[in-house]
Motif scaffolding. Structure first.
Motif, mmCIF file in Angstrom:
data_model
loop_
_atom_site.group_PDB
_atom_site.id
_atom_site.type_symbol
_atom_site.label_atom_id
_atom_site.label_comp_id
_atom_site.label_asym_id
_atom_site.label_seq_id
_atom_site.Cartn_x
_atom_site.Cartn_y
_atom_site.Cartn_z
ATOM 1 N N SER A 153 -30.759 92.366 1.044
ATOM 2 C CA SER A 153 -30.209 93.518 1.762
ATOM 3 C C SER A 153 -29.788 93.134 3.179
ATOM 4 N N ASP A 154 -30.534 92.240 3.824
ATOM 5 C CA ASP A 154 -30.164 91.793 5.171
ATOM 6 C C ASP A 154 -28.875 90.985 5.147
ATOM 7 N N ILE A 155 -28.774 90.059 4.191
ATOM 8 C CA ILE A 155 -27.569 89.240 4.075
ATOM 9 C C ILE A 155 -26.365 90.123 3.779
ATOM 10 N N HIS A 156 -26.544 91.088 2.886
ATOM 11 C CA HIS A 156 -25.437 91.981 2.536
ATOM 12 C C HIS A 156 -25.005 92.810 3.744
ATOM 13 N N ARG A 157 -25.957 93.332 4.496
ATOM 14 C CA ARG A 157 -25.634 94.150 5.661
ATOM 15 C C ARG A 157 -24.842 93.335 6.685
ATOM 16 N N TYR A 158 -25.289 92.098 6.914
ATOM 17 C CA TYR A 158 -24.604 91.244 7.879
ATOM 18 C C TYR A 158 -23.185 90.919 7.416
ATOM 19 N N ALA A 159 -23.036 90.558 6.144
ATOM 20 C CA ALA A 159 -21.704 90.232 5.619
ATOM 21 C C ALA A 159 -20.793 91.447 5.642
ATOM 22 N N ALA A 160 -21.347 92.625 5.374
ATOM 23 C CA ALA A 160 -20.540 93.845 5.379
ATOM 24 C C ALA A 160 -20.012 94.149 6.767
ATOM 25 N N ALA B 163 -18.810 91.696 0.996
ATOM 26 C CA ALA B 163 -20.245 91.445 1.160
ATOM 27 C C ALA B 163 -20.942 91.292 -0.181
ATOM 28 N N ASP B 164 -20.483 92.023 -1.195
ATOM 29 C CA ASP B 164 -21.080 91.882 -2.527
ATOM 30 C C ASP B 164 -20.942 90.438 -3.011
ATOM 31 N N ASP B 165 -19.746 89.884 -2.862
ATOM 32 C CA ASP B 165 -19.508 88.517 -3.318
ATOM 33 C C ASP B 165 -20.247 87.500 -2.461
ATOM 34 N N ILE B 166 -20.236 87.716 -1.140
ATOM 35 C CA ILE B 166 -20.915 86.792 -0.233
ATOM 36 C C ILE B 166 -22.401 86.738 -0.562
ATOM 37 N N THR B 167 -23.020 87.896 -0.768
ATOM 38 C CA THR B 167 -24.448 87.935 -1.046
ATOM 39 C C THR B 167 -24.774 87.233 -2.357
ATOM 40 N N ALA B 168 -24.014 87.536 -3.395
ATOM 41 C CA ALA B 168 -24.268 86.912 -4.694
ATOM 42 C C ALA B 168 -24.116 85.401 -4.616
ATOM 43 N N GLU B 169 -23.051 84.943 -3.951
ATOM 44 C CA GLU B 169 -22.810 83.505 -3.882
ATOM 45 C C GLU B 169 -23.832 82.811 -2.995
ATOM 46 N N THR B 170 -24.282 83.493 -1.936
ATOM 47 C CA THR B 170 -25.311 82.916 -1.066
ATOM 48 C C THR B 170 -26.563 82.567 -1.856
ATOM 49 N N PHE B 171 -27.025 83.486 -2.666
ATOM 50 C CA PHE B 171 -28.263 83.241 -3.407
ATOM 51 C C PHE B 171 -28.038 82.298 -4.586
ATOM 52 N N LEU B 172 -26.839 82.280 -5.134
ATOM 53 C CA LEU B 172 -26.546 81.316 -6.183
ATOM 54 C C LEU B 172 -26.573 79.895 -5.619
ATOM 55 N N ILE B 173 -25.935 79.693 -4.468
ATOM 56 C CA ILE B 173 -25.949 78.382 -3.827
ATOM 57 C C ILE B 173 -27.372 78.004 -3.434
ATOM 58 N N ASN C 119 -21.459 79.978 6.221
ATOM 59 C CA ASN C 119 -20.439 79.055 5.736
ATOM 60 C C ASN C 119 -19.429 79.783 4.837
ATOM 61 N N LEU C 120 -19.926 80.669 4.014
ATOM 62 C CA LEU C 120 -19.046 81.425 3.131
ATOM 63 C C LEU C 120 -18.165 82.387 3.925
ATOM 64 N N ILE C 121 -18.756 83.041 4.922
ATOM 65 C CA ILE C 121 -17.974 83.930 5.784
ATOM 66 C C ILE C 121 -16.918 83.133 6.549
ATOM 67 N N GLY C 122 -17.318 81.933 6.989
ATOM 68 C CA GLY C 122 -16.389 81.100 7.733
ATOM 69 C C GLY C 122 -15.143 80.749 6.941
ATOM 70 N N LYS C 123 -15.272 80.638 5.624
ATOM 71 C CA LYS C 123 -14.116 80.349 4.782
ATOM 72 C C LYS C 123 -13.141 81.518 4.751
ATOM 73 N N GLN C 124 -13.627 82.689 5.168
ATOM 74 C CA GLN C 124 -12.772 83.873 5.208
ATOM 75 C C GLN C 124 -12.504 84.323 6.648
ATOM 76 N N ARG C 125 -12.602 83.371 7.588
ATOM 77 C CA ARG C 125 -12.480 83.747 9.004
ATOM 78 C C ARG C 125 -11.123 84.366 9.323
ATOM 79 N N ARG C 126 -10.078 83.936 8.600
ATOM 80 C CA ARG C 126 -8.761 84.536 8.850
ATOM 81 C C ARG C 126 -8.770 86.011 8.463
ATOM 82 N N ALA C 127 -9.441 86.323 7.346
ATOM 83 C CA ALA C 127 -9.540 87.722 6.933
ATOM 84 C C ALA C 127 -10.351 88.516 7.949
#
Length: 208
Positions: free
Chosen positions: A40-47, A55-65, A90-98
């Motif tokens: 929930s913390d990771i999702h809130r931050y990504a959102a 954020a849904d994708d970032i959270t899922a991929e974070t825990f998968l990695i 790192n995952l958010i950074g890949k979307q820094r342009r967005a």
């Protein structure tokens, strides 16, 4: 005559994060404990940075990695939060342009999908919706590394040491980036009385 009561079996339920990671190598299902603790913390931050959908994708991929690389986790570090925020970052950074596009859109119009998620999270400390636009513009203008440090402190509530661990940089670099980001945000926001707080405190109205 009855004998002594049987000795209870030792608990196999890990408590600390490092124990969870270590034991999950033999019992993979235990890794779900980290998800329960921190998802929930990771999702809130990504959102806050990319919007709820991303954020849904970032959270899922974070825990998968994290699960796939858990054998490399340093179990001398009892708290897994910096590790997880580092992966998410790192995952958010890949979307820094967005992220920058969304911040600039908010700065121009005061309305966009990420802004809507921030507004939903706002509380009584928000003095005006118009406060979001100039702050978004200031954040968009920051170098990616400075913005990342500032928001890990302001929104993830990490300590300097935890940010250093998450980003794998020296604590001194965290301090210099944070100080630089604070100066730039403060300068960009000008002398408006609504923005006389420290830059990390200015960001706090978007936190819960």
């Amino acid at each position: 005559m009855t004998g002594p009561p049987p000795r209870p079996e030792p608990s196999t339920s890990p408590e600390g994060d490092a124990e969870v990671v270590a034991q999950s190598l033999e019992q993979p299902e235990l890794f779900a404990r980290l998800y329960d603790r921190y998802a929930s913390d990771i999702h809130r931050y990504a959102a806050r940075r990319l919007g709820t959908g991303a954020a849904d994708d970032i959270t899922a991929e974070t825990f998968l990695i994290a699960f796939r690389t858990r054998a490399r986790y340093d179990t001398d570090r009892p708290n897994a939060r910096p590790w997880l925020y580092g992966i998410a970052g790192n995952l958010i950074g890949k979307q820094r342009r967005a992220e920058v596009r969304a911040l600039r859109a908010l700065a121009r119009t005061g309305h966009d999908t990420v802004a809507e998620s921030w507004t939903d999270l706002a509380d009584d400390r928000v003095t005006a919706q118009s406060a979001h636009a100039p702050l978004a513009g200031a954040l968009a203008a920051l170098p990616a590394g400075d913005r990342h440090v500032l928001l890990l402190v302001a929104w993830a509530d990490l300590t300097y040491a935890e940010v250093a661990e998450a980003l794998r940089i020296p604590v001194g670099t965290v301090r210099s980036r944070l100080n630089r980001a604070r100066r730039k945000v403060r300068s960009a926001l000008g002398a408006d009385p609504a923005f006389t707080l420290d830059a990390t405190e200015v960001a706090q109205p978007w936190t819960t």
